[in-house]
Design a protein around this motif. Structure first.
Motif, short mmCIF file in Angstrom:
data_model
loop_
_atom_site.label_atom_id
_atom_site.label_comp_id
_atom_site.label_asym_id
_atom_site.label_seq_id
_atom_site.Cartn_x
_atom_site.Cartn_y
_atom_site.Cartn_z
N UNK A 171 -2.99 -38.20 -49.50
CA UNK A 171 -2.90 -37.94 -48.32
C UNK A 171 -3.08 -36.45 -47.72
N UNK A 172 -3.22 -35.63 -48.44
CA UNK A 172 -2.95 -33.92 -48.23
C UNK A 172 -4.43 -33.69 -47.59
N UNK A 173 -4.23 -33.20 -46.32
CA UNK A 173 -5.82 -32.71 -45.42
C UNK A 173 -5.31 -31.48 -44.78
N UNK A 174 -4.15 -30.97 -45.07
CA UNK A 174 -4.07 -29.69 -44.34
C UNK A 174 -3.15 -28.73 -45.19
N UNK A 175 -2.69 -27.61 -44.61
CA UNK A 175 -2.14 -26.44 -45.54
C UNK A 175 -0.63 -27.07 -45.57
N UNK A 176 -0.13 -27.62 -44.34
CA UNK A 176 1.21 -28.16 -44.27
C UNK A 176 1.41 -29.32 -45.35
N UNK A 177 0.38 -30.22 -45.33
CA UNK A 177 0.49 -31.24 -46.54
C UNK A 177 0.59 -30.78 -47.85
N UNK A 178 -0.22 -29.89 -48.06
CA UNK A 178 -0.25 -29.37 -49.38
C UNK A 178 1.07 -28.42 -49.69
N UNK A 179 1.49 -27.77 -48.79
CA UNK A 179 2.98 -27.08 -48.95
C UNK A 179 4.07 -28.15 -49.29
N UNK A 180 3.92 -29.36 -48.57
CA UNK A 180 4.98 -30.32 -48.88
C UNK A 180 4.89 -31.13 -50.24
N UNK A 181 3.44 -31.33 -50.52
CA UNK A 181 3.40 -31.75 -51.97
C UNK A 181 3.70 -30.98 -52.96
N UNK A 182 3.54 -29.66 -52.78
CA UNK A 182 3.94 -28.75 -53.86
C UNK A 182 5.51 -28.76 -53.95
N UNK A 484 3.35 -19.05 -43.02
CA UNK A 484 4.21 -19.79 -43.21
C UNK A 484 5.61 -19.90 -42.27
N UNK A 485 5.87 -18.68 -42.19
CA UNK A 485 7.38 -18.47 -41.63
C UNK A 485 7.21 -18.85 -39.86
N UNK A 486 6.18 -18.71 -39.28
CA UNK A 486 5.79 -19.06 -38.17
C UNK A 486 5.66 -20.62 -38.01
N UNK A 487 4.93 -21.19 -39.09
CA UNK A 487 4.80 -22.79 -39.16
C UNK A 487 6.28 -23.18 -39.30
N UNK A 488 7.06 -22.78 -40.03
CA UNK A 488 8.50 -23.31 -40.17
C UNK A 488 9.39 -23.33 -38.85
N UNK A 489 9.38 -21.84 -38.43
CA UNK A 489 10.07 -21.69 -37.43
C UNK A 489 9.95 -22.60 -35.96
N UNK A 490 8.74 -22.68 -36.01
CA UNK A 490 8.05 -23.69 -34.68
C UNK A 490 7.96 -25.07 -35.10
N UNK A 491 8.30 -25.57 -36.48
CA UNK A 491 8.12 -26.91 -36.86
C UNK A 491 9.21 -27.71 -35.87
N UNK A 492 8.91 -28.98 -35.65
CA UNK A 492 9.93 -29.77 -35.17
C UNK A 492 11.43 -30.19 -35.75
N UNK A 493 11.00 -30.02 -37.05
CA UNK A 493 12.49 -30.12 -38.02
C UNK A 493 13.23 -28.82 -37.70
N UNK A 494 12.64 -27.70 -37.80
CA UNK A 494 13.38 -26.56 -37.54
C UNK A 494 13.94 -26.54 -36.04
N UNK A 495 13.19 -26.77 -35.21
CA UNK A 495 13.61 -26.70 -33.85
C UNK A 495 14.89 -27.71 -33.57
N UNK A 496 14.57 -29.01 -34.19
CA UNK A 496 15.80 -29.86 -34.07
C UNK A 496 17.26 -29.26 -34.76
N UNK A 497 16.97 -29.00 -35.92
CA UNK A 497 18.24 -28.37 -36.53
C UNK A 497 18.79 -26.99 -35.94
N UNK A 498 17.87 -26.23 -35.11
CA UNK A 498 18.26 -25.09 -34.51
C UNK A 498 18.67 -25.42 -33.32
N UNK A 499 18.69 -26.45 -32.73
CA UNK A 499 19.25 -26.84 -31.46
C UNK A 499 20.89 -26.44 -31.45
#
Length: 673
Positions: A171-182, A484-499
């Protein structure tokens, strides 16, 4: 338009596979690891099948991780802006399909990896039980092996996790998916590390960490090189930047392989004389091949890459060195599997147990705790030691990079970050780690330092702000560390736990969940549980401190009065937890602490009361520090706001005040009328 695989690629990969098998057979013949057993011999097919299947599994592991790492960190995915070279290479202006090819390679390799592990599971049972594959009772014994025997359960879990990686890779179609799979592929290697040589010795935690780091680093290095060669014709003139990026990644892998290899060798060898044993000689051969690979990589980066230009993917120097590295990698892999199949001179079983504490923890009882022993007793944890050293090295490199281009970075932030890394290393590898398995009070002290002291140092270091200023941007759409740092900081998961509310609830509530559930005993009895505990509470403390006093981008921070209210409310809950622990009449993790039988004649319940007092008292100092920091930040904010208002008033002749006075005059006139 896609380019066919270069013949030199096929020759190099095939040669690497053949050389791996040759090295494996030679190593097994030399060590005698595949020799027939005098008792319960399962047959030559099983004895030779296990290491052969292991070579296939290791090769597929490397290609899977390497392909996913390239997709996540090196290559440009489809749909991103092509470089000028790409635009010339493809008449329609679309990106060359190197990323898609690498992702397809990851899928195929993950499937092969799963099948190889399944074969290893079957053959390992046959070898362990000493029964041939056609034995009438094979099925029943195999079922018992995978359900009741720890080795069988670990191998079955590894197979199931790898199958999950194969499914996710499809199901990997993006760099985010590739990072998760790795990341999932790296996690799938944990059961393998838990069943390696020395996993049951006194240095089992160090051995497990070293093996996992070693396998992940080697896989990214070797597999990435193979996949880069496979997709090079599709990269064409974008090969030089891709090879340069991969070379930087290999530099980190080379360092990790070296450190973890030295640690693994030291754990398995009793002394230097053991280097003369078959196991030691194979280890020396592997080390020599590793150094040759390092020299080849250095030559590749220093001499070859600058010459790769123009029709880069046809460059003779590139292919000569790349093919040489692939062949050496094959030899290393074969020797590594032969080494893993050979019994080390130091027995894998734990030494004779002299006390209940030794039997429960796996370590000899240290001296009576004192201020000196808290500083001199060390039990290094490779994962956290490497993380601490890497954190300091990377941070200082960023600071130097800023200063070289004329930008300043406050030295107190640098000092704070370094102090945080030092304290983190001491807590995870020094006295708190040594005594934390034996004394509840020591464990609680380590917990408080990880959750409440170390995060303050890290947050004051402002690592994200420094990273975004120091790291270069990638203009071609691929993701480097900055992206990658920008992607992680602005991800929904990071925003949720940083609330702010979630961070506060996680910081305080997770303590209750942890200590009043089996998770606490799991963290005391298993290395994986301990690692997860350290990571969770350090991150929870960092997120909470970042909400209060951080300057890094990420969370939407509340007004300063709300920050103080949030701090005191959370700390009040924290103090309540400490009081509850102090007044508890039953032991936490009673099966662990009550059975230690320490020679220091420790009253476990009294020590637990001390731990509760530490949870209550030690938390007060960080609370005061945080409160002072919030107050100072509030004062600076008000000062900056006042200066900004003064400058605006100077520019518009205090129009806001004039309008306010005019409004008051208007209201007064209405009242008078």
């Amino acid at each position: 338009m896609t380019a066919p695989a270069d013949p030199r690629t096929r020759a190099a990969v095939l040669g690497g596979g053949v050389l791996a098998l040759v090295a494996l057979v030679a190593g097994l013949a030399f060590s005698g690891a595949a020799a027939a057993s005098a008792v319960l011999d399962p047959g030559a097919l099983v004895r030779w099948g296990v290491p052969v299947v292991q070579v296939v599994a290791d090769s597929a592991t490397a290609v899977t991780l390497g392909a996913l790492a390239l997709c996540a960190l090196v290559l440009t995915p489809p749909g991103r802006a092509p470089t000028p070279a790409h635009a010339r290479a493809t008449p329609d202006g679309a990106p060359a399909p190197a990323w898609r090819a690498a992702s397809r390679v990851a899928v195929v390799a993950a499937v092969v990896w799963t099948l190889a592990l399944l074969g290893r599971l079957v053959l390992t049972y046959a070898r362990t039980a000493g029964v041939p594959l056609d034995d009438p009772g094979f099925g029943a014994g195999f079922a018992q092996f995978v359900t009741e025997i720890p080795l069988g359960r670990s191998l079955a879990l590894a197979t199931a996790l790898t199958a999950g990686v194969a499914v996710v890779s499809v199901a990997v179609t993006s760099m985010t998916g590739a990072g998760i799979a790795a990341v999932l592929a790296a996690i799938a290697l944990v059961p393998t590390a838990l069943t390696g040589h020395a996993a049951g010795s006194e240095s089992h935690e160090l051995a497990v960490s070293a093996l996992w780091v070693h396998v992940v680093a080697v896989s990214v290095w070797a597999g990435g090189l193979v996949v880069l060669c496979l997709v090079a014709p599709r990269l064409r003139d974008d090969l030089p930047p891709a090879a340069t990026r991969f070379s930087r990644l290999v530099g980190w892998c080379f360092a990790l392989v070296g450190v973890s290899g030295v640690v693994s060798g030291a754990v398995r060898l009793g002394n230097l004389a053991d280097l003369a044993t078959p196991y030691g000689l194979l280890l020396v051969a592997k080390a020599v091949l590793y150094l040759l690979l390092g020299l080849a990589g250095w030559a590749h980066r220093r001499a070859t890459l600058p010459r790769v230009a123009g029709d880069a993917w046809r460059s003779g120097p590139f292919w000569r060195l790349a093919a040489g590295e692939v062949l050496l990698m094959g030899a290393v892999m074969g020797v590594a599997v032969a080494l893993a199949s050979t019994q080390p001179p130091t027995p894998a079983q734990a030494p004779a147990v002299h006390s209940p504490a030794h039997e429960i923890t796996g370590y000899a009882v240290p001296p009576v705790p004192s201020p000196l022993t808290w500083l001199t007793q060390w039990r290094p944890d490779l994962l956290f030691a490497v993380a601490a050293v890497a954190a300091v090295v990377v941070y200082l490199r960023w600071v130097v990079r800023l200063r070289r281009r004329g930008d300043a970075w406050p030295w107190p932030r640098t000092l704070s970050w370094v102090l945080g890394a030092v304290v983190f290393a001491w807590v995870t590898s020094g006295g708190p780690a040594v005594y934390g398995q034996l004394l509840f009070s020591a464990h609680m002290l380590a917990h408080m330092l990880l959750a409440m002291v170390v995060p303050i140092f890290f947050v004051l270091g402002a690592p994200l702000t420094l990273a975004f200023r120091a790291l270069p941007r990638r203009p071609d759409g691929s993701r480097g560390p900055r992206e990658w740092l920008l992607t992680l900081v602005h991800s929904r998961v990071a925003q949720f736990f940083a609330n702010p509310l979630v961070a506060a609830l996680n910081f305080a509530g997770s303590m209750i969940v942890f200590y009043y559930s089996p998770l606490f005993e799991l963290a005391l009895s298993t290395h994986l549980g301990h690692v997860l505990m350290v990571v969770h509470f350090t991150l929870a403390g960092y997120l909470f401190a970042n909400v209060l006093i951080g300057v890094d981008p990420g969370p939407t921070r509340p007004p300063y009065p709300m920050r103080l209210l949030l701090l005191f409310a959370t700390m009040a809950f924290h103090a309540f937890f400490g009081v509850a622990v102090t007044q508890a009449t039953t032991l936490f993790a009673a099966d662990h602490f009550a059975g230690l039988g320490l020679p220091w004649r420790v009253d476990a319940l009294a020590d637990q009361e001390v731990g509760g007092a530490i949870a209550w008292g030690v938390g007060e100092f960080p609370t005061v520090v945080l409160a002072i920091a919030v107050a100072l930040s509030w004062a600076r904010h008000e000062e900056r706001t006042a200066r900004r208002d003064d400058r605006r008033a100077d520019r518009d002749d205090d129009a806001e005040l004039a309008a306010y006075n005019a409004r008051l005059a208007e209201l007064a006139g209405r009242d008078g009328g």
